[in-house]
Scaffold this motif. Structure first.
Motif, PDB file in Angstrom:
ATOM      1  N   TRP A  84     -83.415 -27.720 -42.336  1.00  0.00           N
ATOM      2  CA  TRP A  84     -82.581 -27.781 -41.134  1.00  0.00           C
ATOM      3  C   TRP A  84     -82.850 -29.079 -40.384  1.00  0.00           C
ATOM      4  O   TRP A  84     -83.972 -29.562 -40.334  1.00  0.00           O
ATOM      5  CB  TRP A  84     -82.884 -26.598 -40.218  1.00  0.00           C
ATOM      6  CG  TRP A  84     -82.641 -25.262 -40.839  1.00  0.00           C
ATOM      7  CD1 TRP A  84     -83.379 -24.677 -41.825  1.00  0.00           C
ATOM      8  CD2 TRP A  84     -81.600 -24.352 -40.519  1.00  0.00           C
ATOM      9  NE1 TRP A  84     -82.857 -23.443 -42.145  1.00  0.00           N
ATOM     10  CE2 TRP A  84     -81.765 -23.214 -41.366  1.00  0.00           C
ATOM     11  CE3 TRP A  84     -80.551 -24.366 -39.608  1.00  0.00           C
ATOM     12  CZ2 TRP A  84     -80.903 -22.118 -41.307  1.00  0.00           C
ATOM     13  CZ3 TRP A  84     -79.697 -23.265 -39.555  1.00  0.00           C
ATOM     14  CH2 TRP A  84     -79.876 -22.165 -40.399  1.00  0.00           C
ATOM     15  N   LEU A  85     -81.819 -29.644 -39.757  1.00  0.00           N
ATOM     16  CA  LEU A  85     -82.011 -30.829 -38.929  1.00  0.00           C
ATOM     17  C   LEU A  85     -82.697 -30.440 -37.621  1.00  0.00           C
ATOM     18  O   LEU A  85     -82.342 -29.433 -37.005  1.00  0.00           O
ATOM     19  CB  LEU A  85     -80.668 -31.483 -38.605  1.00  0.00           C
ATOM     20  CG  LEU A  85     -79.848 -32.064 -39.754  1.00  0.00           C
ATOM     21  CD1 LEU A  85     -78.610 -32.750 -39.191  1.00  0.00           C
ATOM     22  CD2 LEU A  85     -80.662 -33.010 -40.611  1.00  0.00           C
ATOM     23  N   PRO A  86     -83.637 -31.252 -37.158  1.00  0.00           N
ATOM     24  CA  PRO A  86     -84.161 -31.030 -35.801  1.00  0.00           C
ATOM     25  C   PRO A  86     -83.060 -31.329 -34.794  1.00  0.00           C
ATOM     26  O   PRO A  86     -82.109 -32.068 -35.086  1.00  0.00           O
ATOM     27  CB  PRO A  86     -85.307 -32.031 -35.699  1.00  0.00           C
ATOM     28  CG  PRO A  86     -84.988 -33.090 -36.697  1.00  0.00           C
ATOM     29  CD  PRO A  86     -84.260 -32.403 -37.820  1.00  0.00           C
ATOM     30  N   ALA A  87     -83.154 -30.757 -33.607  1.00  0.00           N
ATOM     31  CA  ALA A  87     -82.106 -30.922 -32.597  1.00  0.00           C
ATOM     32  C   ALA A  87     -81.800 -32.388 -32.337  1.00  0.00           C
ATOM     33  O   ALA A  87     -80.641 -32.781 -32.157  1.00  0.00           O
ATOM     34  CB  ALA A  87     -82.511 -30.222 -31.299  1.00  0.00           C
ATOM     35  N   TRP A  98     -78.933 -31.730 -27.249  1.00  0.00           N
ATOM     36  CA  TRP A  98     -78.836 -30.338 -27.684  1.00  0.00           C
ATOM     37  C   TRP A  98     -80.185 -29.608 -27.548  1.00  0.00           C
ATOM     38  O   TRP A  98     -81.231 -30.135 -27.883  1.00  0.00           O
ATOM     39  CB  TRP A  98     -78.381 -30.261 -29.135  1.00  0.00           C
ATOM     40  CG  TRP A  98     -77.083 -30.930 -29.429  1.00  0.00           C
ATOM     41  CD1 TRP A  98     -76.877 -32.033 -30.219  1.00  0.00           C
ATOM     42  CD2 TRP A  98     -75.781 -30.548 -28.951  1.00  0.00           C
ATOM     43  NE1 TRP A  98     -75.546 -32.356 -30.264  1.00  0.00           N
ATOM     44  CE2 TRP A  98     -74.843 -31.464 -29.496  1.00  0.00           C
ATOM     45  CE3 TRP A  98     -75.321 -29.525 -28.127  1.00  0.00           C
ATOM     46  CZ2 TRP A  98     -73.479 -31.387 -29.235  1.00  0.00           C
ATOM     47  CZ3 TRP A  98     -73.957 -29.451 -27.861  1.00  0.00           C
ATOM     48  CH2 TRP A  98     -73.056 -30.372 -28.408  1.00  0.00           C
ATOM     49  N   VAL A  99     -80.107 -28.366 -27.081  1.00  0.00           N
ATOM     50  CA  VAL A  99     -81.281 -27.503 -26.922  1.00  0.00           C
ATOM     51  C   VAL A  99     -81.034 -26.209 -27.680  1.00  0.00           C
ATOM     52  O   VAL A  99     -80.001 -25.558 -27.493  1.00  0.00           O
ATOM     53  CB  VAL A  99     -81.536 -27.178 -25.429  1.00  0.00           C
ATOM     54  CG1 VAL A  99     -82.728 -26.229 -25.279  1.00  0.00           C
ATOM     55  CG2 VAL A  99     -81.770 -28.469 -24.636  1.00  0.00           C
ATOM     56  N   SER A 100     -81.966 -25.818 -28.539  1.00  0.00           N
ATOM     57  CA  SER A 100     -81.783 -24.604 -29.337  1.00  0.00           C
ATOM     58  C   SER A 100     -81.738 -23.366 -28.455  1.00  0.00           C
ATOM     59  O   SER A 100     -82.504 -23.231 -27.498  1.00  0.00           O
ATOM     60  CB  SER A 100     -82.921 -24.468 -30.352  1.00  0.00           C
ATOM     61  OG  SER A 100     -82.793 -23.252 -31.079  1.00  0.00           O
ATOM     62  N   GLU A 101     -80.828 -22.460 -28.806  1.00  0.00           N
ATOM     63  CA  GLU A 101     -80.761 -21.171 -28.131  1.00  0.00           C
ATOM     64  C   GLU A 101     -81.422 -20.062 -28.941  1.00  0.00           C
ATOM     65  O   GLU A 101     -81.478 -18.917 -28.494  1.00  0.00           O
ATOM     66  CB  GLU A 101     -79.293 -20.800 -27.845  1.00  0.00           C
ATOM     67  CG  GLU A 101     -78.660 -21.717 -26.820  1.00  0.00           C
ATOM     68  CD  GLU A 101     -77.349 -21.171 -26.272  1.00  0.00           C
ATOM     69  OE1 GLU A 101     -77.089 -21.385 -25.087  1.00  0.00           O
ATOM     70  OE2 GLU A 101     -76.600 -20.540 -27.032  1.00  0.00           O
ATOM     71  N   TYR A 140     -76.960 -24.186 -30.479  1.00  0.00           N
ATOM     72  CA  TYR A 140     -77.536 -25.106 -29.509  1.00  0.00           C
ATOM     73  C   TYR A 140     -76.598 -25.244 -28.310  1.00  0.00           C
ATOM     74  O   TYR A 140     -75.381 -25.210 -28.446  1.00  0.00           O
ATOM     75  CB  TYR A 140     -77.752 -26.487 -30.137  1.00  0.00           C
ATOM     76  CG  TYR A 140     -78.614 -26.448 -31.374  1.00  0.00           C
ATOM     77  CD1 TYR A 140     -79.967 -26.749 -31.322  1.00  0.00           C
ATOM     78  CD2 TYR A 140     -78.057 -26.077 -32.604  1.00  0.00           C
ATOM     79  CE1 TYR A 140     -80.757 -26.687 -32.459  1.00  0.00           C
ATOM     80  CE2 TYR A 140     -78.840 -26.007 -33.744  1.00  0.00           C
ATOM     81  CZ  TYR A 140     -80.186 -26.310 -33.665  1.00  0.00           C
ATOM     82  OH  TYR A 140     -80.964 -26.229 -34.795  1.00  0.00           O
ATOM     83  N   ARG A 141     -77.176 -25.438 -27.145  1.00  0.00           N
ATOM     84  CA  ARG A 141     -76.399 -25.637 -25.919  1.00  0.00           C
ATOM     85  C   ARG A 141     -76.663 -27.035 -25.376  1.00  0.00           C
ATOM     86  O   ARG A 141     -77.552 -27.760 -25.837  1.00  0.00           O
ATOM     87  CB  ARG A 141     -76.794 -24.602 -24.866  1.00  0.00           C
ATOM     88  CG  ARG A 141     -78.236 -24.698 -24.418  1.00  0.00           C
ATOM     89  CD  ARG A 141     -78.552 -23.798 -23.240  1.00  0.00           C
ATOM     90  NE  ARG A 141     -79.974 -23.820 -22.905  1.00  0.00           N
ATOM     91  CZ  ARG A 141     -80.569 -24.772 -22.213  1.00  0.00           C
ATOM     92  NH1 ARG A 141     -79.854 -25.798 -21.759  1.00  0.00           N
ATOM     93  NH2 ARG A 141     -81.864 -24.720 -21.956  1.00  0.00           N
ATOM     94  N   THR A 142     -75.883 -27.410 -24.362  1.00  0.00           N
ATOM     95  CA  THR A 142     -76.084 -28.680 -23.678  1.00  0.00           C
ATOM     96  C   THR A 142     -76.062 -28.452 -22.174  1.00  0.00           C
ATOM     97  O   THR A 142     -75.450 -27.499 -21.689  1.00  0.00           O
ATOM     98  CB  THR A 142     -74.985 -29.693 -24.043  1.00  0.00           C
ATOM     99  OG1 THR A 142     -75.254 -30.939 -23.377  1.00  0.00           O
ATOM    100  CG2 THR A 142     -73.605 -29.198 -23.616  1.00  0.00           C
ATOM    101  N   ASP A 143     -76.728 -29.325 -21.439  1.00  0.00           N
ATOM    102  CA  ASP A 143     -76.676 -29.301 -19.980  1.00  0.00           C
ATOM    103  C   ASP A 143     -75.782 -30.417 -19.447  1.00  0.00           C
ATOM    104  O   ASP A 143     -75.806 -30.720 -18.247  1.00  0.00           O
ATOM    105  CB  ASP A 143     -78.087 -29.444 -19.392  1.00  0.00           C
ATOM    106  CG  ASP A 143     -78.972 -28.249 -19.725  1.00  0.00           C
ATOM    107  OD1 ASP A 143     -78.452 -27.115 -19.732  1.00  0.00           O
ATOM    108  OD2 ASP A 143     -80.182 -28.441 -19.984  1.00  0.00           O
ATOM    109  N   ALA A 151     -71.084 -26.914 -27.561  1.00  0.00           N
ATOM    110  CA  ALA A 151     -72.130 -26.226 -28.315  1.00  0.00           C
ATOM    111  C   ALA A 151     -72.242 -26.861 -29.694  1.00  0.00           C
ATOM    112  O   ALA A 151     -71.296 -27.469 -30.204  1.00  0.00           O
ATOM    113  CB  ALA A 151     -71.811 -24.738 -28.446  1.00  0.00           C
ATOM    114  N   ALA A 152     -73.410 -26.723 -30.294  1.00  0.00           N
ATOM    115  CA  ALA A 152     -73.626 -27.169 -31.672  1.00  0.00           C
ATOM    116  C   ALA A 152     -74.149 -25.999 -32.484  1.00  0.00           C
ATOM    117  O   ALA A 152     -74.787 -25.086 -31.944  1.00  0.00           O
ATOM    118  CB  ALA A 152     -74.608 -28.338 -31.715  1.00  0.00           C
TER     119      ALA A 152
END
Length: 270
Positions: A84-87, A98-101, A140-143, A151-152
């Motif tokens: 898997w790719l890191p964020a 991107w931040v993992s949910e 993943y979410r974003t702020d 989202a990703a």
């Protein structure tokens, strides 16, 4: 019997409503009538919006990775973190951060899905249409205040063997080449652009615009733009998606690099 679940989140479930119909790499639809969009090109990426550095994708056919890259051997009963790719290596991280949910490692599932990618043809449930044995997914979410619903997603799609995975990627490519028109609203224009190939994969950008050329959000929980990357190696397809409501999701200059990073990660799967 499989139970039906949403693909990643409710936000993504209706993306199959994109309007796409055509016979070329770049496809444009306005209502039910398709027309070529040969002048449509991916937007240039500003320096801050490029994906994090990774192996460059080599030019070539989507169906085969470079000879130096070992084929993946996916085991759906395990979570293999290195695949898997890191964020920070996800597309457009410089813009979206991107931040993992996910609060735990992804678990494999074979549940039926309402949706998987923007140009699913809709004639069959995706896991059945692609003959997927099992899948895993991360969200993943974003702020980012300018695109708060963006989202990703990352997916690992497992198949019974390499031939089945290659057949699935061929079907996916066909789905994007002949994206079915899904709306009768003549004021809506959707385009599909193949942005990169190589490293055993393909990436596309799908956008929806209103008659004034502005991003069109047709559904309360779905963005107007979808940037999607597919890489096949061995019996696995890796799928990465970046979805949003603004053209900030569109820059494509690093797409070949993203495909290369995905292929390198898949090569660690044993």
């Amino acid at each position: 019997m499989k139970k039906t679940t949403l693909a990643g989140s409710v936000r993504a479930a209706a993306l199959a409503g994109f309007l796409c119909l055509g016979l070329s790499t770049v496809t444009s639809c306005s209502g039910g009538a398709a027309e070529p969009a040969d002048t449509v090109k991916p937007a240039a990426a500003p320096p801050s919006s490029a994906a994090a550095p990774g192996p460059a994708g080599s030019a070539g056919s989507a169906g085969s990775a470079g000879s130096a890259q070992a084929a993946a051997h996916g085991d759906a009963t395990r979570y293999q973190a290195s695949a898997w790719l890191p964020a920070k290596s996800l597309p457009l991280y410089g813009t979206y951060l991107w931040v993992s949910e996910n609060t735990e490692d992804p678990k494999s599932s074979d549940d039926a899905l309402n949706w998987m990618y923007a140009c699913s043809d809709g004639s069959k449930e995706p896991t059945d249409a692609l003959k997927i044995s099992a899948y895993q997914t991360r969200q993943y979410r974003t702020d980012l205040k300018d695109d708060p619903r963006a989202a990703a997603f990352q997916w690992m799609l497992y198949f019974k063997d390499e031939a089945a995975a290659k057949a699935a990627l061929a079907k996916i490519e066909n789905d994007y080449s002949y994206c079915a028109a899904r709306s009768s609203d003549d004021s809506i224009r959707t385009t599909v652009v193949k942005t990169a190939t190589g490293s055993g994969g393909i990436s596309w950008l799908t956008t929806v615009r209103d008659k004034d050329g502005k991003p069109h959000v047709a559904f309360a929980d779905v963005g107007s733009d979808a940037h999607e990357y597919f890489v096949q190696s061995g019996n696995v397809i890796s799928l990465v998606q970046a979805l949003g409501d603004t053209p900030a999701i569109d820059p494509a200059t690093a797409d070949g690099q993203t495909l290369g990073a995905m292929a390198a990660a898949l090569g660690t799967m044993r």
